[in-house]
Design an enzyme around this catalytic site. Structure first.
Site, PDB file in Angstrom:
ATOM      1  N   HIS A  38       0.857  -1.181   0.000  1.00 12.38           N
ATOM      2  CA  HIS A  38       0.000   0.000   0.000  1.00 12.38           C
ATOM      3  C   HIS A  38       0.896   1.234   0.000  1.00 12.38           C
ATOM      4  O   HIS A  38       1.801   1.347   0.823  1.00 12.38           O
ATOM      5  CB  HIS A  38      -0.865  -0.058   1.262  1.00 12.38           C
ATOM      6  N   ASP A  40       0.961   5.313   0.170  1.00 13.43           N
ATOM      7  CA  ASP A  40       0.160   6.459   0.588  1.00 13.43           C
ATOM      8  C   ASP A  40       0.688   7.742  -0.037  1.00 13.43           C
ATOM      9  O   ASP A  40       1.719   8.263   0.361  1.00 13.43           O
ATOM     10  CB  ASP A  40       0.214   6.588   2.116  1.00 13.43           C
ATOM     11  N   MET A  73      -4.327  10.328  -1.561  1.00 11.05           N
ATOM     12  CA  MET A  73      -4.876  11.348  -0.656  1.00 11.05           C
ATOM     13  C   MET A  73      -4.498  12.702  -1.229  1.00 11.05           C
ATOM     14  O   MET A  73      -3.679  13.449  -0.690  1.00 11.05           O
ATOM     15  CB  MET A  73      -4.318  11.136   0.758  1.00 11.05           C
ATOM     16  N   MET A 142     -11.655   4.309   5.916  1.00  7.67           N
ATOM     17  CA  MET A 142     -10.554   4.829   6.742  1.00  7.67           C
ATOM     18  C   MET A 142     -10.936   4.717   8.218  1.00  7.67           C
ATOM     19  O   MET A 142     -12.027   5.109   8.615  1.00  7.67           O
ATOM     20  CB  MET A 142     -10.295   6.308   6.432  1.00  7.67           C
ATOM     21  N   GLY A 147      -3.574  11.094   6.737  1.00  2.00           N
ATOM     22  CA  GLY A 147      -2.460  12.045   6.807  1.00  2.00           C
ATOM     23  C   GLY A 147      -1.213  11.479   7.462  1.00  2.00           C
ATOM     24  O   GLY A 147      -0.113  11.849   7.092  1.00  2.00           O
ATOM     25  N   PHE A 148      -1.399  10.582   8.420  1.00  2.00           N
ATOM     26  CA  PHE A 148      -0.238  10.090   9.171  1.00  2.00           C
ATOM     27  C   PHE A 148      -0.428   8.627   9.550  1.00  2.00           C
ATOM     28  O   PHE A 148      -1.554   8.195   9.821  1.00  2.00           O
ATOM     29  CB  PHE A 148      -0.053  10.924  10.452  1.00  2.00           C
ATOM     30  N   GLY A 150       0.539   5.456  12.278  1.00  2.00           N
ATOM     31  CA  GLY A 150       0.765   5.369  13.719  1.00  2.00           C
ATOM     32  C   GLY A 150      -0.343   5.942  14.583  1.00  2.00           C
ATOM     33  O   GLY A 150      -0.151   6.150  15.773  1.00  2.00           O
ATOM     34  N   ASP A 180      -8.164   0.811   6.672  1.00  2.00           N
ATOM     35  CA  ASP A 180      -6.854   1.488   6.653  1.00  2.00           C
ATOM     36  C   ASP A 180      -6.755   2.465   7.817  1.00  2.00           C
ATOM     37  O   ASP A 180      -7.513   3.431   7.890  1.00  2.00           O
ATOM     38  CB  ASP A 180      -6.704   2.234   5.319  1.00  2.00           C
ATOM     39  N   GLY A 181      -5.797   2.188   8.693  1.00  2.00           N
ATOM     40  CA  GLY A 181      -5.495   3.103   9.793  1.00  2.00           C
ATOM     41  C   GLY A 181      -5.603   2.431  11.147  1.00  2.00           C
ATOM     42  O   GLY A 181      -6.663   1.936  11.515  1.00  2.00           O
ATOM     43  N   GLY A 182      -4.486   2.362  11.847  1.00  2.00           N
ATOM     44  CA  GLY A 182      -4.509   1.802  13.204  1.00  2.00           C
ATOM     45  C   GLY A 182      -4.823   0.320  13.264  1.00  2.00           C
ATOM     46  O   GLY A 182      -5.300  -0.175  14.294  1.00  2.00           O
ATOM     47  N   GLY A 202       0.472  -0.326   8.641  1.00  2.00           N
ATOM     48  CA  GLY A 202       1.724   0.409   8.588  1.00  2.00           C
ATOM     49  C   GLY A 202       2.596   0.075   9.775  1.00  2.00           C
ATOM     50  O   GLY A 202       3.454  -0.820   9.718  1.00  2.00           O
TER      51      GLY A 202
HETATM   52  C1  DX5 Z   1      -3.023   7.207   6.725  1.00  2.00           C
HETATM   53  C2  DX5 Z   1      -2.650   6.209   5.659  1.00  2.00           C
HETATM   54  C3  DX5 Z   1      -2.494   4.823   6.184  1.00  2.00           C
HETATM   55  C4  DX5 Z   1      -1.391   4.678   7.199  1.00  2.00           C
HETATM   56  C5  DX5 Z   1      -1.501   3.373   7.909  1.00  2.00           C
HETATM   57  O1  DX5 Z   1      -3.292   8.426   6.131  1.00  2.00           O
HETATM   58  O2  DX5 Z   1      -3.648   6.158   4.662  1.00  2.00           O
HETATM   59  O3  DX5 Z   1      -2.326   3.900   5.122  1.00  2.00           O
HETATM   60  O4  DX5 Z   1      -0.125   4.763   6.609  1.00  2.00           O
HETATM   61  O5  DX5 Z   1      -0.553   3.336   8.948  1.00  2.00           O
HETATM   62  P1  DX5 Z   1      -0.920   2.683  10.362  1.00  2.00           P
HETATM   63  O6  DX5 Z   1      -1.284   1.255  10.100  1.00  2.00           O
HETATM   64  O7  DX5 Z   1       0.324   2.846  11.163  1.00  2.00           O
HETATM   65  O8  DX5 Z   1      -2.086   3.448  10.923  1.00  2.00           O
HETATM   66 ZN    ZN Z   2      -3.478   4.510   3.213  1.00  2.00          ZN
END
Ligand code: DX5
Ligand code: ZN
Length: 231
Positions: A38, A40, A73, A142, A147-148, A150, A180-182, A202
């Site tokens: 994936h 980003d 994004m 999502m 955006g980030f 972690g 996607d996310g956390g 991630g």
């Molecule tokens: C957030 C991204 C995610 C992110 C996932 O904006 O779209 O893909 O990198 O990272 P983790 O799994 O650490 O939340």
């Molecule tokens: Zn993503």
């Protein structure tokens, strides 16, 4: 006849890898059992952060045969679909909140020969995808504010996954349902139980520990969750 088990796929997000050692991260993910990667893409406008563009996608493409899932994004997806497709993106995932007509994005991505996904932010209802829902290869829910990496998993993603799962099952579509996310070994169980089939991870893959072991833990978690899912 019993329903065949759904295909569950793990897609490590390279945003959490060491950018100065990306080749190693790609190799570790591939040999550790990743099903896709994936990527980003952030433009500093649709989201506050800036990540990378087509050149990095092309560099990853040169190192792996894994499918590349490009998460756009960005505010103007239409302008960049072709560049990311040429760079080697297999699935182009755009945000329905971006400043573009979703039907046009789907049409143009298809014309390029790409698979196409659409993403919704945590605050966006699934209904925002109505006009294109039936034509997608991937629906991405999502579970953090984009955006980030972690960040912590937002549980309000779970009812949205259930709603998407019910709709896909009702219509008999085997569209990937991505979360996607956390996503961690703990939250992946709930996401799989809610019907997700494509897990972007991630930090749970790349931050600390060893990639193959992290992927194995995530694999058991999604299998456990999927076994609990109501079919
Ligand atoms: C957030 C991204 C995610 C992110 C996932 O904006 O779209 O893909 O990198 O990272 P983790 O799994 O650490 O939340
Ligand atoms: Zn993503």
């Amino acid at each position: 006849m019993p329903t065949p088990p759904r295909r569950l796929r793990l897609a490590p997000s390279l945003l959490s890898a060491d950018f100065a050692a990306l080749g190693e991260a790609v190799r570790a993910a591939e040999s550790g059992g990743a099903d896709a990667l994936h990527l980003d893409v952030m433009d500093g406008h649709f989201v506050p952060n800036i990540s990378f563009g087509p050149a990095l996608v092309a560099a990853v493409r040169a190192r792996t045969r894994l499918p590349l899932d490009v998460h756009l994004m960005i505010s103007d997806p239409l302008r960049y679909l072709e560049a990311f497709h040429r760079a080697g993106g297999d699935t182009l995932v755009f945000h329905v909140e971006a400043d573009a007509d979703p039907e046009e994005v789907v049409r143009r991505a298809r014309a390029l020969g790409a698979a196409v996904g659409a993403a919704v932010r945590p605050a966006t209802p699934l209904a925002a995808l109505d006009r294109v829902f039936d034509r997608l290869d991937q629906v991405l829910v999502m579970s953090v504010h984009p955006g980030f990496s972690g960040q912590s998993f937002l549980p309000e993603a779970l009812p949205k996954l259930r709603e998407a799962r019910a709709r896909l099952d009702r219509d008999g579509h085997d569209t990937d349902l991505s979360i996607d996310g956390g996503v961690t070994a703990a939250t992946a169980v709930d996401a799989a139980a809610a019907g997700a089939t494509f897990f972007v991870c991630g930090n749970a893959v790349f931050a600390g520990g060893e990639v193959a072991g992290n992927l194995a833990r995530l694999r058991s978690a999604v299998e456990e969750g999927a076994a609990r899912a109501v079919r």
